[in-house]
Design a protein around this motif. Structure first.
Motif, PDB file in Angstrom:
ATOM      1  N   ASN A 236       0.758  -1.171   0.054  1.00  0.00           N
ATOM      2  CA  ASN A 236       0.103   0.083   0.063  1.00  0.00           C
ATOM      3  C   ASN A 236       0.998   1.358   0.065  1.00  0.00           C
ATOM      4  O   ASN A 236       0.763   2.142  -0.713  1.00  0.00           O
ATOM      5  N   SER A 237       1.851   1.158   0.774  1.00  0.00           N
ATOM      6  CA  SER A 237       2.881   2.370   0.860  1.00  0.00           C
ATOM      7  C   SER A 237       3.387   2.608  -0.438  1.00  0.00           C
ATOM      8  O   SER A 237       3.607   3.878  -1.048  1.00  0.00           O
ATOM      9  N   ILE A 238       3.920   1.579  -1.003  1.00  0.00           N
ATOM     10  CA  ILE A 238       4.542   1.651  -2.480  1.00  0.00           C
ATOM     11  C   ILE A 238       3.446   2.100  -3.514  1.00  0.00           C
ATOM     12  O   ILE A 238       3.907   3.055  -4.203  1.00  0.00           O
ATOM     13  N   LYS A 239       2.286   1.840  -3.457  1.00  0.00           N
ATOM     14  CA  LYS A 239       1.456   1.932  -4.533  1.00  0.00           C
ATOM     15  C   LYS A 239       0.717   3.551  -4.232  1.00  0.00           C
ATOM     16  O   LYS A 239       0.464   4.196  -5.315  1.00  0.00           O
ATOM     17  N   TYR A 240       0.655   3.800  -3.045  1.00  0.00           N
ATOM     18  CA  TYR A 240      -0.290   5.043  -2.994  1.00  0.00           C
ATOM     19  C   TYR A 240       0.221   6.272  -2.002  1.00  0.00           C
ATOM     20  O   TYR A 240      -0.088   7.280  -2.431  1.00  0.00           O
ATOM     21  N   ALA A 241       1.388   5.829  -1.394  1.00  0.00           N
ATOM     22  CA  ALA A 241       2.030   6.968  -0.389  1.00  0.00           C
ATOM     23  C   ALA A 241       2.636   7.805  -0.967  1.00  0.00           C
ATOM     24  O   ALA A 241       3.016   8.856  -0.657  1.00  0.00           O
ATOM     25  N   GLU A 242       3.359   7.259  -2.295  1.00  0.00           N
ATOM     26  CA  GLU A 242       4.401   7.971  -2.873  1.00  0.00           C
ATOM     27  C   GLU A 242       5.604   8.260  -1.809  1.00  0.00           C
ATOM     28  O   GLU A 242       6.299   9.499  -1.653  1.00  0.00           O
ATOM     29  N   ALA A 243       5.995   7.535  -1.273  1.00  0.00           N
ATOM     30  CA  ALA A 243       6.918   7.688  -0.076  1.00  0.00           C
ATOM     31  C   ALA A 243       8.374   7.323  -0.553  1.00  0.00           C
ATOM     32  O   ALA A 243       8.529   6.844  -1.735  1.00  0.00           O
ATOM     33  N   GLN A 244       9.253   8.042   0.212  1.00  0.00           N
ATOM     34  CA  GLN A 244      10.684   7.848  -0.301  1.00  0.00           C
ATOM     35  C   GLN A 244      11.256   6.784   0.769  1.00  0.00           C
ATOM     36  O   GLN A 244      12.329   6.217   0.565  1.00  0.00           O
TER      37      GLN A 244
ATOM     38  N   THR B 275       5.900   1.948   8.718  1.00  0.00           N
ATOM     39  CA  THR B 275       5.809   3.395   8.836  1.00  0.00           C
ATOM     40  C   THR B 275       6.349   3.841   7.460  1.00  0.00           C
ATOM     41  O   THR B 275       7.258   3.354   7.002  1.00  0.00           O
ATOM     42  N   ASP B 276       5.591   4.903   6.692  1.00  0.00           N
ATOM     43  CA  ASP B 276       6.217   5.581   5.612  1.00  0.00           C
ATOM     44  C   ASP B 276       6.174   7.097   5.807  1.00  0.00           C
ATOM     45  O   ASP B 276       5.489   7.559   6.553  1.00  0.00           O
ATOM     46  N   ASP B 277       6.809   7.718   4.916  1.00  0.00           N
ATOM     47  CA  ASP B 277       6.756   9.105   5.060  1.00  0.00           C
ATOM     48  C   ASP B 277       6.115   9.602   3.622  1.00  0.00           C
ATOM     49  O   ASP B 277       6.547  10.766   3.345  1.00  0.00           O
ATOM     50  N   GLY B 278       5.284   8.993   3.403  1.00  0.00           N
ATOM     51  CA  GLY B 278       4.293   9.363   2.157  1.00  0.00           C
ATOM     52  C   GLY B 278       3.383  10.626   2.349  1.00  0.00           C
ATOM     53  O   GLY B 278       3.424  11.181   3.515  1.00  0.00           O
ATOM     54  N   LYS B 279       2.493  10.712   1.520  1.00  0.00           N
ATOM     55  CA  LYS B 279       1.552  11.833   1.480  1.00  0.00           C
ATOM     56  C   LYS B 279       0.191  11.722   2.664  1.00  0.00           C
ATOM     57  O   LYS B 279      -0.670  12.710   2.844  1.00  0.00           O
ATOM     58  N   GLY B 280       0.309  10.576   2.970  1.00  0.00           N
ATOM     59  CA  GLY B 280      -0.870   9.863   3.886  1.00  0.00           C
ATOM     60  C   GLY B 280      -2.199  10.114   3.337  1.00  0.00           C
ATOM     61  O   GLY B 280      -2.579  10.302   2.281  1.00  0.00           O
TER      62      GLY B 280
ATOM     63  N   VAL C 181      -7.985   8.816   7.314  1.00  0.00           N
ATOM     64  CA  VAL C 181      -8.429   7.639   8.139  1.00  0.00           C
ATOM     65  C   VAL C 181      -9.909   7.590   8.333  1.00  0.00           C
ATOM     66  O   VAL C 181     -10.540   6.418   8.797  1.00  0.00           O
ATOM     67  N   ASN C 182     -10.450   8.747   8.576  1.00  0.00           N
ATOM     68  CA  ASN C 182     -11.843   8.978   8.825  1.00  0.00           C
ATOM     69  C   ASN C 182     -12.652   8.879   7.445  1.00  0.00           C
ATOM     70  O   ASN C 182     -14.103   9.030   7.552  1.00  0.00           O
ATOM     71  N   ALA C 183     -12.185   8.541   6.347  1.00  0.00           N
ATOM     72  CA  ALA C 183     -13.066   8.414   5.187  1.00  0.00           C
ATOM     73  C   ALA C 183     -13.902   7.147   5.081  1.00  0.00           C
ATOM     74  O   ALA C 183     -13.651   6.256   5.775  1.00  0.00           O
ATOM     75  N   PRO C 184     -15.211   7.415   4.757  1.00  0.00           N
ATOM     76  CA  PRO C 184     -16.383   6.603   4.946  1.00  0.00           C
ATOM     77  C   PRO C 184     -15.774   5.038   4.292  1.00  0.00           C
ATOM     78  O   PRO C 184     -16.239   4.185   4.809  1.00  0.00           O
ATOM     79  N   VAL C 185     -15.055   5.088   3.299  1.00  0.00           N
ATOM     80  CA  VAL C 185     -14.777   3.858   2.565  1.00  0.00           C
ATOM     81  C   VAL C 185     -13.331   3.540   2.687  1.00  0.00           C
ATOM     82  O   VAL C 185     -12.528   4.588   2.174  1.00  0.00           O
ATOM     83  N   ARG C 186     -12.769   2.529   3.108  1.00  0.00           N
ATOM     84  CA  ARG C 186     -11.546   2.094   2.970  1.00  0.00           C
ATOM     85  C   ARG C 186     -11.152   1.030   1.945  1.00  0.00           C
ATOM     86  O   ARG C 186     -12.124   0.435   1.514  1.00  0.00           O
ATOM     87  N   GLY C 187      -9.957   0.805   1.593  1.00  0.00           N
ATOM     88  CA  GLY C 187      -9.514   0.023   0.318  1.00  0.00           C
ATOM     89  C   GLY C 187      -9.612  -1.355   1.036  1.00  0.00           C
ATOM     90  O   GLY C 187      -9.637  -1.591   2.165  1.00  0.00           O
ATOM     91  N   ASN C 188      -9.669  -2.222   0.098  1.00  0.00           N
ATOM     92  CA  ASN C 188      -9.707  -3.548   0.470  1.00  0.00           C
ATOM     93  C   ASN C 188      -8.211  -4.095   1.240  1.00  0.00           C
ATOM     94  O   ASN C 188      -8.264  -4.944   2.022  1.00  0.00           O
ATOM     95  N   GLY C 189      -7.205  -3.648   0.942  1.00  0.00           N
ATOM     96  CA  GLY C 189      -6.136  -3.847   1.506  1.00  0.00           C
ATOM     97  C   GLY C 189      -6.075  -3.396   2.995  1.00  0.00           C
ATOM     98  O   GLY C 189      -5.693  -4.363   3.885  1.00  0.00           O
TER      99      GLY C 189
END
Length: 630
Positions: free
Chosen positions: A558-566, A584-589, A592-600
């Protein structure tokens, strides 16, 4: 032959019983008969067979002579009876003879011997614990001391007798009356009339109405006390009533003139004569004195003779018959001197002192015996307690051993059960392992081979044909990559299935391989992976291990795909008795209170819940942290 001897024995036994019964019946006739007493005693003497028979014979002779004032004979037969009764151990008859001899010697004025036999009777009664007889002999001592004019001692022994009779649950009115009478006459002649009348009149608490026929002596004694107070008219009424009671008893007893008959009339008529001359009725006094003289002589009672001569001397002196007065005075002094001498008083003191010393010695011996018995009893109790303690200790030991044995059996059964359970579990695990191995082989040999065939086929198609269509080429590459990814997943699954337990060290190797591949794919991302040395050998079940591995894998993906982390960091640390995993990642975050979360994220949450762990996620524009607590 045995039957013959048994028959002879029974005949002799019943013959002896029959002879004893015949003797008893003959002695009763001899005792109760007025005219034929000597005849029956002669028959009884011929029937004597045993020492016990002879003892009873002399016992009855003594009693008969006492009742009919044959005093010298009473003494002779009494002494013989005492010797025989002591020998055969007939205690009731023995005590009765002591009482009879006491009365005989008191009548004769031999008060020292009367006291001696009373004290001997008390000794036997005390030894045999005959409390009634002890009280009775105390009453006898009271009467004897009265006749000897030792009134304080007479009152002392009378009260001892009275206290005993009053302490009994079942009162005996005749015995109480006897003790009250003894106390009262001592007070009377001690010149204490109020006390005398008090004790005399207490008799009427126990004898009322028709029962007063049994207490003629009380009527006479009250009259005697009133006479000394010079209340002549009142005294005469009481004594006249006593004479009427005496006449009535004479009728009831069938006209028997025994000792009591003469004694009562001697007392009554002496008192009536005294009242008559004190009231100057000399003719009546003369008449009563003549009647009294006959009864006094027949009673053979020293005290009655003494009283009679004293009163008649006073009477003759009052009417100026000085010669008769002097003669009666000399008779009175003669009797008094024969009774009241210094030596006899000394004998009284010695007898009583001897009895008291014997009693003290007996009490001392009894105390020593009681102390010795108490010591023995204490020793016995201590021995009993020791034995009881040892028995209790033995029982406790037995109970403990039984309990311990039972506990060992239970423990053994538990161990057997645990062993069986462990064996069953091992067998189950072995079967599961065999099944897992079979499945893993099937997965590897079938699905793995098929996926490899798909990858080969796709690659062959791409190389065999010059595919100009970009979409088709991309699609085929995607199929090849998906098949390769599936093979990797399949290998991970087969790896987990082939292990009963998985350690963090195993996971570390697996995760490192995964991160290395991720590093190749994303060279611009820095990966860090750290496992606490204390946890490297911590073990999980294969399911727990795979869930932890998949969770870390999912989080990193998930961090690799969505966070754009370094930078992506995976840490596994020990926290108390728990394990904390942080990704832990240093991505864009993200929100967490969004109504729909991903399957991951949902998959991560489900996997952690399956192995009873907790899952939290924190995200901000500066990065995201997933925390897992196992």
């Amino acid at each position: 032959m045995k039957r013959f001897y048994c028959l002879i024995f029974l005949m002799l036994f019943f013959s002896a019983q029959s002879a004893a019964q015949e003797l008893k019946e003959t002695l009763i006739k001899a005792f109760t008969s007025q005219d034929s007493s000597d005849y029956y005693f002669k028959i009884a003497k011929r029937k004597i067979k045993t020492p016990a028979d002879e003892a009873q014979y002399y016992f009855c002779k003594n009693a008969r002579c006492c009742d009919y004032n044959q005093l010298d004979s009473a003494v002779v037969y009494g002494e013989k009876a005492l010797h025989l009764l002591q020998k055969v151990g007939d205690i009731p008859s023995l005590l009765t003879v002591y009482n009879n001899l006491t009365k005989v010697y008191r009548k004769q004025g031999q008060y020292d011997k009367a006291i001696q036999y009373s004290l001997q009777g008390i000794r036997v009664a005390e030894k045999e614990k005959k409390e009634n007889w002890i009280a009775f002999f105390n009453a006898n001592l009271s009467l004897t001391y009265h006749d000897f004019e030792s009134y304080p001692k007479g009152i002392y022994y009378g009260k001892k007798a009275l206290n005993y009779w009053l302490s009994q649950k079942k009162l005996a009115p005749d015995m109480i009356c006897n003790a009250l009478n003894a106390i009262a006459i001592n007070f009377d002649d001690w010149n204490k009339p109020d006390s005398a009348l008090y004790y005399h009149k207490k008799v009427f608490r126990y004898f009322k109405g028709k029962d007063t026929i049994y207490i003629g002596d009380t009527y006479n004694n009250i009259g005697n006390t009133l006479l000394k107070q010079k209340k002549y008219a009142e005294a005469k009424r009481w004594i006249t009533s006593a004479v009427k009671i005496s006449d009535k008893n004479f009728e009831i007893n069938g006209g028997v003139k025994d000792n009591n008959y003469y004694y009562e009339r001697a007392t009554n008529y002496t008192n009536l004569a005294t009242i008559a001359f004190q009231t100057d009725d000399f003719d009546k006094a003369e008449h009563y004195f003549k009647i009294a003289e006959s009864y006094v002589n027949k009673s053979q009672n020293a005290e009655k003779l003494r009283d009679f001569y004293f009163q008649r001397s006073a009477f003759n002196k009052k009417r100026n018959h000085l010669a008769k007065a002097v003669q009666d005075q000399e008779n009175y002094i003669k009797i008094r001197d024969s009774v009241f001498d210094v030596e006899r008083a000394q004998i009284f003191s010695e007898l009583e002192a001897k009895y008291q010393n014997e009693k003290k010695e007996k009490q001392l011996l009894q105390s020593k015996t009681e102390i010795r018995e108490r010591e023995i009893e204490i020793k016995q109790k201590n021995t009993q307690f020791l034995i009881l303690g040892l028995v209790s200790l033995a029982l406790l030991c037995i109970i403990y051993l039984v309990y311990r044995q039972q506990k060992l059996k239970i423990k053994q059964k538990e161990q057997e059960f645990e062993l069986k359970s462990a064996i069953t579990k091992i067998e189950t695990q072995n079967r599961l392992q065999e099944q897992r191995l079979a499945i893993s082989r099937d997965l590897h040999d079938n699905i793995g081979a098929q996926l490899t065939f798909i990858i080969s086929s796709v690659d062959n198609i791409k190389y065999a044909f010059d595919i100009q269509n970009q979409k088709l080429d991309t699609k085929l590459s995607g199929i090849s990559d998906f098949a390769k990814s599936t093979i990797i997943e399949l290998r991970d699954t087969i790896w987990a299935m082939n292990k009963n337990e998985i350690t963090f060290e195993d996971l570390q190797t697996r995760i490192h391989n995964f991160i290395d591949k991720a590093q190749e794919a994303k060279s611009d991302i820095l990966f860090n992976f750290f496992v606490d040395d204390a946890l490297k050998h911590k073990k999980f079940s294969s399911i727990e291990g795979m869930n932890v591995y998949r969770t870390i894998q999912e989080a990193v993906n998930n961090s690799i795909k969505y966070a754009e982390a370094q930078k992506i960091t995976v840490e596994v640390k020990s926290e108390a008795d728990k394990v904390r995993i942080s990704i832990t990642d240093d991505g864009k975050g993200f929100d967490v209170n969004a109504p729909v979360r991903g399957n991951g994220l949902l998959n991560i949450q489900k996997r952690i819940a399956e192995i009873n762990g907790s899952f939290t996620i924190e995200s901000a524009p500066s990065g995201t942290t997933i925390r897992i607590l196992l």
